[in-house]
Write a protein that holds these residues in place. Structure first.
Motif, short mmCIF file in Angstrom:
data_model
loop_
_atom_site.label_atom_id
_atom_site.label_comp_id
_atom_site.label_asym_id
_atom_site.label_seq_id
_atom_site.Cartn_x
_atom_site.Cartn_y
_atom_site.Cartn_z
N UNK A 177 0.82 -1.09 -0.11
CA UNK A 177 0.02 -0.04 -0.12
C UNK A 177 0.78 1.44 0.22
N UNK A 178 2.10 1.15 0.71
CA UNK A 178 2.93 2.42 0.65
C UNK A 178 3.35 2.75 -0.93
N UNK A 179 3.34 1.91 -1.64
CA UNK A 179 3.69 2.31 -3.15
C UNK A 179 2.52 2.65 -3.79
N UNK A 180 1.50 1.68 -3.76
CA UNK A 180 0.38 1.70 -4.71
C UNK A 180 -0.68 2.95 -4.26
N UNK A 181 -0.58 3.45 -2.97
CA UNK A 181 -1.47 4.69 -2.43
C UNK A 181 -0.99 5.70 -3.26
N UNK A 182 0.26 6.13 -3.42
CA UNK A 182 0.68 7.44 -4.32
C UNK A 182 0.35 7.26 -5.55
N UNK A 222 -8.95 6.40 -8.68
CA UNK A 222 -10.50 6.08 -7.87
C UNK A 222 -11.51 6.47 -8.89
N UNK A 223 -11.18 7.76 -9.28
CA UNK A 223 -12.13 8.27 -10.22
C UNK A 223 -12.12 7.68 -11.54
N UNK A 253 -15.13 4.58 -8.32
CA UNK A 253 -15.48 4.10 -6.92
C UNK A 253 -15.66 5.44 -6.06
N UNK A 254 -15.93 6.47 -6.70
CA UNK A 254 -16.14 7.74 -5.85
C UNK A 254 -17.55 7.79 -4.97
N UNK A 255 -18.36 6.92 -5.09
CA UNK A 255 -19.57 6.70 -4.48
C UNK A 255 -19.33 6.04 -3.16
N UNK A 256 -18.29 5.49 -2.93
CA UNK A 256 -18.10 4.64 -1.84
C UNK A 256 -17.27 5.71 -0.81
N UNK A 257 -17.50 5.43 0.52
CA UNK A 257 -16.60 6.26 1.32
C UNK A 257 -15.19 6.28 0.98
N UNK A 258 -14.31 7.28 1.40
CA UNK A 258 -12.79 7.35 0.99
C UNK A 258 -11.94 6.15 1.56
N UNK A 259 -12.14 5.77 2.54
CA UNK A 259 -11.36 4.44 2.97
C UNK A 259 -11.85 3.14 2.06
N UNK A 293 -9.58 1.34 -0.67
CA UNK A 293 -9.34 -0.05 -0.53
C UNK A 293 -9.72 -0.95 -2.00
N UNK A 294 -11.07 -0.76 -2.64
CA UNK A 294 -11.29 -1.33 -3.73
C UNK A 294 -10.22 -0.94 -4.94
N UNK A 295 -9.99 0.43 -5.00
CA UNK A 295 -9.25 0.82 -6.07
C UNK A 295 -7.61 0.08 -5.82
N UNK A 296 -7.19 -0.21 -4.66
CA UNK A 296 -5.83 -1.02 -4.25
C UNK A 296 -5.92 -2.46 -4.86
N UNK A 297 -7.20 -2.96 -4.63
CA UNK A 297 -7.41 -4.34 -4.82
C UNK A 297 -7.50 -4.52 -6.36
#
Length: 342
Positions: A100-105, A123-124, A128-134, A138-142
């Motif tokens: 997550x350290x790499x992929x979050x950025x 995310x956009x 996945x913008x309709x979901x809560x931020x966290x 998580x969905x985008x990282x997966x």
């Protein structure tokens, strides 16, 4: 002899002619149904989303001092399969890349896409913008981990990266962003002995510099108060002590300054970098779905299944029907006998 021949004939499998005859007799059905299955698969594949794969290749981590002649021989040895120290951290590249350290950025970075007029983050882009931020993160990282692949080759210590995206330009941009984040992480998190030594010498250098200035100030004040010290043995002794103190502090300062500069050079030489052999490029052809391959595989599977069915029916269907008829006659005989008994 007749009994032995019958047993031998029962144990032998079907001949080639017995296999080909039912298949050839039903060739039209097999071809038509297989062709229809291939067309249906082809139509379904046209409805599936298209993905493009971008690839990149990373060499084992090296240090700047390996730019020397001996360092070049070490790199050649690494490519030949000989273990070198720089290849150890490369084994962790696949794990680091998927962290997550790499992929979050990478997720939060803006990219130009054909689907949106303005630059958007992933995310956009994945909507996945309709979901809560966290949850959206998580969905985008997966989703990104599912599309990203990283592998380490034990023989050459080379790391292969690949990423599939609906757009070819986006696949190359995101994968290059992953490589950039990996390089930044390696540079910032890998602390060497030279770096620690530079910090310690720098602190000590400041302390010695302050002590040297205080010793110089004491010698200056002494000389200002005592213009003539030749006639006084005590003043001469005090002056010698002050001079010796200045010389000692000056010598320590000069030596620390040399060590500081040498440590800075070692720190620069020991900076670890990610060597990119082949950067991510915009793919020309789509990766999936592979229309011809999928349709051909479905055609072959359907033809094999139908051929097996017709062969089974020709070889065993008659025996099954005869056994069923015999079983029915036996049941009827049993029922007839039981009715007569009653």
């Amino acid at each position: 002899m007749t009994m032995d021949n019958e047993l031998t004939s029962e144990k032998e499998g079907p001949t080639l002619q017995e296999i080909l005859v039912p298949i050839w007799a039903n060739r039209k059905r097999i071809l038509i149904l297989s062709f229809a299955a291939g067309l249906i698969t082809l139509g379904i594949n046209f409805l599936l989303p298209v993905y493009y794969k971008s690839t990149a290749t990373l060499l084992p981590e090296t240090q700047k001092d390996k730019l020397s002649a001996l360092g070049q021989f070490a790199d050649i040895a690494s490519l030949a399969g000989v273990n070198v120290p720089g290849s150890e951290i490369a084994r962790l590249y696949p794990t680091i890349v998927n962290s997550e350290t790499i992929l979050r950025n990478v997720v939060l970075k803006k990219y130009k896409t054909k689907a949106f007029a303005d630059s958007v983050n992933l995310i956009e882009y994945f909507e996945y913008t309709e979901y809560p931020p966290n949850e959206a993160m998580a969905k985008t990282l997966q989703r990104l981990r599912d599309l990203l692949s990283a592998s380490f080759e034990n023989k050459t210590s080379v790391v292969n990266l690949s990423l599939e995206m609906p757009e070819p330009e986006l696949a190359a941009s995101v994968l290059n962003s992953v490589i950039g984040e990996l390089d930044s992480f390696i540079r910032s998190k890998r602390t060497t002995n030279a770096s620690e030594q530079v910090k310690w010498i720098e602190l000590r250098l400041k302390e010695v510099e302050q002590e040297l200035r205080r010793a110089e100030d004491r010698l200056k004040e002494f000389r200002e108060r005592n213009r003539r010290v030749v006639d006084s043995p005590e003043l001469l002794m005090q002056q010698e002590r002050l001079l010796r103190d200045v010389q000692v502090q000056s010598t320590v300062f000069v030596e620390l300054k040399k060590q500081y500069e040498l440590a800075k050079l070692d720190e620069i030489k020991n900076i670890t970098i990610v060597n990119v052999l082949d950067p991510a490029r915009v793919p020309v052809k789509k990766e999936r779905p592979k229309l011809a391959t999928n349709a051909g595989m479905m055609f072959a599977l359907t033809a094999s299944a139908l051929s097996g069915y017709f062969l089974w029916r020709a070889q065993y269907a008659a025996s099954v029907r005869a056994f069923s008829q015999k079983l029915n006659l036996t049941e009827k005989t049993i029922e007839r006998e039981s009715s007569q008994t009653t």
